[in-house]
Design a protein around this motif. Structure first.
Motif, mmCIF file in Angstrom:
data_model
loop_
_atom_site.group_PDB
_atom_site.id
_atom_site.type_symbol
_atom_site.label_atom_id
_atom_site.label_comp_id
_atom_site.label_asym_id
_atom_site.label_seq_id
_atom_site.Cartn_x
_atom_site.Cartn_y
_atom_site.Cartn_z
ATOM 1 N N LEU A 210 0.832 -1.201 0.000
ATOM 2 C CA LEU A 210 0.000 0.000 0.000
ATOM 3 C C LEU A 210 0.870 1.256 0.000
ATOM 4 O O LEU A 210 0.607 2.217 -0.740
ATOM 5 C CB LEU A 210 -0.913 -0.006 1.225
ATOM 6 C CG LEU A 210 -1.927 1.132 1.322
ATOM 7 C CD1 LEU A 210 -2.874 1.117 0.128
ATOM 8 C CD2 LEU A 210 -2.716 1.037 2.620
ATOM 9 N N GLU A 211 1.938 1.244 0.791
ATOM 10 C CA GLU A 211 2.875 2.370 0.802
ATOM 11 C C GLU A 211 3.577 2.492 -0.547
ATOM 12 O O GLU A 211 3.777 3.596 -1.066
ATOM 13 C CB GLU A 211 3.916 2.161 1.913
ATOM 14 C CG GLU A 211 4.991 3.224 1.990
ATOM 15 C CD GLU A 211 4.582 4.430 2.815
ATOM 16 O OE1 GLU A 211 5.449 5.278 3.068
ATOM 17 O OE2 GLU A 211 3.411 4.526 3.194
ATOM 18 N N ALA A 212 3.934 1.353 -1.136
ATOM 19 C CA ALA A 212 4.593 1.364 -2.443
ATOM 20 C C ALA A 212 3.684 1.989 -3.505
ATOM 21 O O ALA A 212 4.159 2.763 -4.347
ATOM 22 C CB ALA A 212 4.971 -0.061 -2.853
ATOM 23 N N CYS A 213 2.390 1.672 -3.462
ATOM 24 C CA CYS A 213 1.443 2.260 -4.425
ATOM 25 C C CYS A 213 1.465 3.778 -4.344
ATOM 26 O O CYS A 213 1.467 4.473 -5.364
ATOM 27 C CB CYS A 213 0.034 1.741 -4.147
ATOM 28 S SG CYS A 213 -0.232 0.003 -4.568
ATOM 29 N N SER A 214 1.475 4.297 -3.125
ATOM 30 C CA SER A 214 1.493 5.747 -2.936
ATOM 31 C C SER A 214 2.800 6.347 -3.434
ATOM 32 O O SER A 214 2.802 7.377 -4.125
ATOM 33 C CB SER A 214 1.285 6.071 -1.451
ATOM 34 O OG SER A 214 1.359 7.465 -1.223
ATOM 35 N N LEU A 215 3.917 5.716 -3.118
ATOM 36 C CA LEU A 215 5.219 6.243 -3.526
ATOM 37 C C LEU A 215 5.394 6.186 -5.039
ATOM 38 O O LEU A 215 5.983 7.094 -5.637
ATOM 39 C CB LEU A 215 6.335 5.458 -2.832
ATOM 40 C CG LEU A 215 6.425 5.638 -1.311
ATOM 41 C CD1 LEU A 215 7.435 4.671 -0.719
ATOM 42 C CD2 LEU A 215 6.800 7.076 -0.963
ATOM 43 N N ASP A 220 9.265 10.718 -6.649
ATOM 44 C CA ASP A 220 10.185 10.494 -7.767
ATOM 45 C C ASP A 220 11.190 9.399 -7.440
ATOM 46 O O ASP A 220 12.227 9.264 -8.110
ATOM 47 C CB ASP A 220 10.904 11.793 -8.140
ATOM 48 C CG ASP A 220 11.665 12.396 -6.951
ATOM 49 O OD1 ASP A 220 11.655 11.781 -5.854
ATOM 50 O OD2 ASP A 220 12.262 13.474 -7.127
ATOM 51 N N MET A 221 10.897 8.585 -6.429
ATOM 52 C CA MET A 221 11.777 7.481 -6.061
ATOM 53 C C MET A 221 11.744 6.400 -7.145
ATOM 54 O O MET A 221 10.701 6.128 -7.731
ATOM 55 C CB MET A 221 11.349 6.878 -4.720
ATOM 56 C CG MET A 221 11.508 7.822 -3.541
ATOM 57 S SD MET A 221 10.718 7.200 -2.018
ATOM 58 C CE MET A 221 11.738 5.752 -1.675
ATOM 59 N N THR A 222 12.889 5.779 -7.396
ATOM 60 C CA THR A 222 12.937 4.664 -8.337
ATOM 61 C C THR A 222 12.311 3.425 -7.689
ATOM 62 O O THR A 222 12.158 3.351 -6.468
ATOM 63 C CB THR A 222 14.373 4.341 -8.729
ATOM 64 O OG1 THR A 222 15.070 3.867 -7.572
ATOM 65 C CG2 THR A 222 15.077 5.567 -9.306
ATOM 66 N N ILE A 223 11.972 2.454 -8.527
ATOM 67 C CA ILE A 223 11.397 1.222 -7.993
ATOM 68 C C ILE A 223 12.388 0.531 -7.056
ATOM 69 O O ILE A 223 12.009 0.033 -5.997
ATOM 70 C CB ILE A 223 10.973 0.288 -9.155
ATOM 71 C CG1 ILE A 223 9.816 0.917 -9.927
ATOM 72 C CG2 ILE A 223 10.581 -1.089 -8.618
ATOM 73 C CD1 ILE A 223 9.418 0.157 -11.179
ATOM 74 N N ALA A 224 13.646 0.524 -7.440
ATOM 75 C CA ALA A 224 14.664 -0.102 -6.586
ATOM 76 C C ALA A 224 14.767 0.612 -5.235
ATOM 77 O O ALA A 224 14.898 -0.021 -4.182
ATOM 78 C CB ALA A 224 16.017 -0.100 -7.291
ATOM 79 N N HIS A 225 14.694 1.938 -5.272
ATOM 80 C CA HIS A 225 14.764 2.718 -4.029
ATOM 81 C C HIS A 225 13.550 2.448 -3.145
ATOM 82 O O HIS A 225 13.668 2.292 -1.927
ATOM 83 C CB HIS A 225 14.861 4.206 -4.374
ATOM 84 C CG HIS A 225 15.143 5.078 -3.193
ATOM 85 N ND1 HIS A 225 15.140 6.457 -3.255
ATOM 86 C CD2 HIS A 225 15.413 4.768 -1.882
ATOM 87 C CE1 HIS A 225 15.400 6.944 -2.059
ATOM 88 N NE2 HIS A 225 15.563 5.945 -1.206
ATOM 89 N N ILE A 226 12.371 2.380 -3.763
ATOM 90 C CA ILE A 226 11.150 2.083 -3.009
ATOM 91 C C ILE A 226 11.240 0.712 -2.360
ATOM 92 O O ILE A 226 10.884 0.525 -1.193
ATOM 93 C CB ILE A 226 9.915 2.170 -3.923
ATOM 94 C CG1 ILE A 226 9.655 3.631 -4.324
ATOM 95 C CG2 ILE A 226 8.681 1.582 -3.242
ATOM 96 C CD1 ILE A 226 8.584 3.792 -5.381
ATOM 97 N N ALA A 227 11.737 -0.263 -3.128
ATOM 98 C CA ALA A 227 11.875 -1.625 -2.596
ATOM 99 C C ALA A 227 12.767 -1.630 -1.361
ATOM 100 O O ALA A 227 12.415 -2.213 -0.316
ATOM 101 C CB ALA A 227 12.447 -2.549 -3.673
ATOM 102 N N GLN A 228 13.903 -0.961 -1.454
ATOM 103 C CA GLN A 228 14.827 -0.933 -0.326
ATOM 104 C C GLN A 228 14.231 -0.159 0.844
ATOM 105 O O GLN A 228 14.348 -0.582 2.005
ATOM 106 C CB GLN A 228 16.150 -0.301 -0.756
ATOM 107 C CG GLN A 228 17.241 -0.380 0.315
ATOM 108 C CD GLN A 228 18.586 0.065 -0.212
ATOM 109 O OE1 GLN A 228 18.658 0.986 -1.016
ATOM 110 N NE2 GLN A 228 19.653 -0.580 0.229
ATOM 111 N N TYR A 229 13.572 0.944 0.558
ATOM 112 C CA TYR A 229 12.954 1.762 1.600
ATOM 113 C C TYR A 229 11.932 0.961 2.403
ATOM 114 O O TYR A 229 11.791 1.134 3.612
ATOM 115 C CB TYR A 229 12.281 2.968 0.945
ATOM 116 C CG TYR A 229 11.474 3.839 1.872
ATOM 117 C CD1 TYR A 229 12.094 4.739 2.733
ATOM 118 C CD2 TYR A 229 10.087 3.776 1.882
ATOM 119 C CE1 TYR A 229 11.355 5.544 3.584
ATOM 120 C CE2 TYR A 229 9.328 4.571 2.726
ATOM 121 C CZ TYR A 229 9.974 5.450 3.578
ATOM 122 O OH TYR A 229 9.235 6.240 4.427
#
Length: 267
Positions: A210-215, A220-229
C-alpha cells in the motif's frame, strides 16, 4: 430494496456539526482518523478511528467534532423499503450499532471506490455503486455473526497490529511478535488470523505494498529505491510481492491511466 442517496468523505472539517433532527434515511459511518461525537435518540456515542456506525432511519440524531478536534470519516446515506425485510438482521432490527471490522482497510478502500463512482459519469455507475454498497453491508452482517472475542485476545491482536503499523518497514519475524505478548509463534499466527482474517506477515506485506502504491504515484523514487525503503533488499522479490497483491508489476501500476483499484490488497 436499497437505494443510495449520497456518499461523503469528511476530511478534517473545522467546526463540523449536524443539527438535531429525526433522519429519514439510514447512515453508515466509517471513521478513519480522530473521533466524532453523536447524540442518538438522546444517548451519547463516541466513534473513533476504525469504528463503524449504523444509524437507522427515524433516529433522532445530531453530531459534532469530539472536543472540537476535526476527524476523517466516510458516510453513506441510503434508504430501504421499510415494509420488505432485507434478510440482513442489523438492517431489519433498525437499532443503532457501533462495532469494528476485521478487514477495516478493505472497507476503507471500498468506501473510497464508492465515493469515486458516485461522482463519476461512467456507464453502469448505478449498478457498480449498488454492488459495492451490498458488499459493505454483507461484510458488516458477517462480522456481527462472529462469536465475541475474549478481551484478552483482542488486546493481544491489537498489540501485534500496532507494532506492525509502526515497524512494517523493518524485518519482521513471528518469534519477535510472540515475545511482545509472551505467547508462542503458532499462537500469534492463529490469533491474528482469527481476529483480522490473515497472518501477521501477510498484513506486513499489505502495508508495504500500500505504501509502495502511494510512492510510485506520488514520489520520484525509483522502484529499486522504493523496494529498499520498504525493507525489500532484493528488488526482484519486491516485484513478485507487488504483483501478487495488486495483479500488476510496479511499472504497469504507474503506467495505468487511472488510479488502479487496490482493494484486492485486502481480500
Amino acid at each position: 430494496m436499497i437505494k443510495l442517496m449520497s456518499v461523503n468523505f469528511d476530511d478534517c472539517i473545522p467546526n463540523w456539526r449536524t443539527q438535531l433532527e429525526t433522519i429519514e434515511y439510514n447512515v453508515l459511518v466509517v471513521v478513519r482518523e480522530g473521533k466524532v461525537r453523536y447524540e442518538l435518540n438522546g444517548e451519547e456515542m463516541i466513534a473513533e478511528k476504525d469504528d463503524v456506525l449504523f444509524i437507522p432511519q427515524s433516529t433522532r440524531r445530531s453530531g459534532t467534532n469530539w472536543n472540537g478536534i476535526p476527524h476523517q470519516k466516510h458516510t453513506i446515506l441510503f434508504t430501504m423499503d421499510r415494509h420488505e425485510p432485507t434478510g440482513i438482521p442489523f438492517l431489519d432490527e433498525g437499532k443503532c450499532l457501533k462495532f469494528n471490522l476485521s478487514h477495516i482497510q478493505y472497507a476503507y478502500h471500498r468506501c473510497e471506490r464508492l465515493y469515486e463512482e458516485m461522482r463519476g459519469d461512467k456507464s453502469y455507475r448505478t449498478m457498480i455503486c449498488l454492488g459495492i454498497m451490498q458488499e459493505l453491508i454483507g461484510m458488516l452482517a458477517r462480522e456481527l455473526e462472529k462469536t465475541e472475542l475474549a478481551p484478552s485476545k483482542r488486546k493481544y491482536a491489537d498489540t501485534i497490529k500496532s507494532y506492525l503499523l509502526e515497524h512494517y518497514r523493518d524485518p519482521i519475524e513471528i518469534e519477535s511478535l510472540a515475545k511482545l505478548i509472551h505467547r508462542s509463534p503458532n499462537y500469534v499466527t492463529a490469533l491474528f488470523k482469527e481476529v483480522h482474517g490473515h497472518s501477521p506477515i501477510r498484513y506486513m506485506h499489505q502495508l508495504r505494498v500500500l505504501e509502495a502504491c502511494s510512492l510510485l504515484l506520488h514520489s520520484d523514487m525509483t522502484i529499486a529505491h522504493i523496494a529498499q525503503y520498504l525493507g525489500y533488499y532484493d528488488t526482484s522479490y519486491f516485484y513478485r510481492i507487488f504483483k501478487k497483491y495488486t495483479g500488476l508489476s510496479p511499472s504497469d501500476y504507474v503506467l495505468q491511466g487511472e488510479r488502479p483499484d487496490i482493494s484486492k490488497l485486502f481480500t
